[in-house]
Design a protein around this motif. Sequence first.
Motif, mmCIF file in Angstrom:
data_model
loop_
_atom_site.group_PDB
_atom_site.id
_atom_site.type_symbol
_atom_site.label_atom_id
_atom_site.label_comp_id
_atom_site.label_asym_id
_atom_site.label_seq_id
_atom_site.Cartn_x
_atom_site.Cartn_y
_atom_site.Cartn_z
ATOM 1 N N THR A 73 -4.157 -6.867 -5.226
ATOM 2 C CA THR A 73 -3.601 -6.156 -5.581
ATOM 3 C C THR A 73 -1.983 -6.533 -4.699
ATOM 4 O OG1 THR A 73 -4.902 -4.619 -3.676
ATOM 5 C CG2 THR A 73 -2.979 -4.284 -3.136
ATOM 6 N N GLY B 73 0.620 4.507 0.533
ATOM 7 C CA GLY B 73 1.441 4.415 1.490
ATOM 8 C C GLY B 73 2.380 5.235 1.386
ATOM 9 N N ARG C 192 5.090 0.223 3.930
ATOM 10 C CA ARG C 192 4.811 -0.883 2.871
ATOM 11 C C ARG C 192 3.560 -0.116 1.903
ATOM 12 N NH1 ARG C 192 0.971 -5.716 3.533
ATOM 13 N NH2 ARG C 192 -0.174 -3.849 3.466
ATOM 14 N N TYR D 160 2.108 -5.859 -3.538
ATOM 15 C CA TYR D 160 2.981 -4.776 -2.567
ATOM 16 C C TYR D 160 4.735 -3.910 -2.644
ATOM 17 C CZ TYR D 160 -1.608 -6.273 -0.068
ATOM 18 O OH TYR D 160 -3.019 -5.913 0.215
ATOM 19 N N SER E 17 1.167 -0.467 -1.152
ATOM 20 C CA SER E 17 0.282 -1.064 -2.242
ATOM 21 C C SER E 17 -0.538 -0.460 -3.122
ATOM 22 C CB SER E 17 -1.708 -0.920 -1.306
ATOM 23 O OG SER E 17 -0.468 -1.323 -0.059
ATOM 24 N N CYS E 18 -0.432 -1.373 -4.205
ATOM 25 C CA CYS E 18 -0.869 -0.833 -5.676
ATOM 26 C C CYS E 18 -2.227 -1.707 -5.685
ATOM 27 C CB CYS E 18 0.168 -0.737 -6.587
ATOM 28 S SG CYS E 18 -0.622 -0.962 -8.348
ATOM 29 N N ALA E 19 -3.224 -1.344 -5.948
ATOM 30 C CA ALA E 19 -4.675 -1.723 -6.038
ATOM 31 C C ALA E 19 -4.949 -1.864 -7.312
ATOM 32 C CB ALA E 19 -5.840 -1.339 -4.707
ATOM 33 N N ARG F 166 2.603 -10.483 -4.366
ATOM 34 C CA ARG F 166 0.911 -9.573 -4.503
ATOM 35 C C ARG F 166 -0.091 -10.800 -3.928
ATOM 36 N NH1 ARG F 166 1.621 -10.775 -11.025
ATOM 37 N NH2 ARG F 166 -0.660 -10.485 -11.123
ATOM 38 N N GLN G 156 7.426 -4.083 -0.179
ATOM 39 C CA GLN G 156 8.177 -3.445 1.613
ATOM 40 C C GLN G 156 8.814 -3.203 1.538
ATOM 41 O OE1 GLN G 156 5.849 -4.216 4.288
ATOM 42 N NE2 GLN G 156 8.002 -3.422 5.228
#
Length: 118
Positions: free
Chosen positions: A77, A7, A18, A79, A20-22, A71, A81
């Motif tokens: 995931t 992102g 934003r 997030y 994201s971390c998967a 989360r 922001q």
Amino acid sequence: VQLQASGGGLVHPGGSLRLSCATSGGTFSSYTMGWFRQPPGKERDLVGYISWSGHSTYYADSVKGRFTISRDTAKNTVYLQMNSLKPEDTAVYYCAAALRGGLGFGSWGQGTLVTVSS
């Protein structure tokens, strides 16, 4: 647990982004999830974190009121922001995981670059 951050990009001052971390390979709800950042030529610092339950968050003073961590358990995931971005927010952003009852943030993602510039 494995982490994959995404992102990042170039954004103008005052803009939003934003991250994201998967996650995979672990029980997501067992981990407190954190975001860190490392500006060019500086050390890596904590941006904030969200507890394993999602009920508690912490933010560094420099981002409080502008950044929000959330989360999604269904997507495993977390997030970040980021609003009202400033040039000083330019950094490589990393997500990290701390196992409940463990000894801190032991798992790290690869980092995603955020550049705030006009």
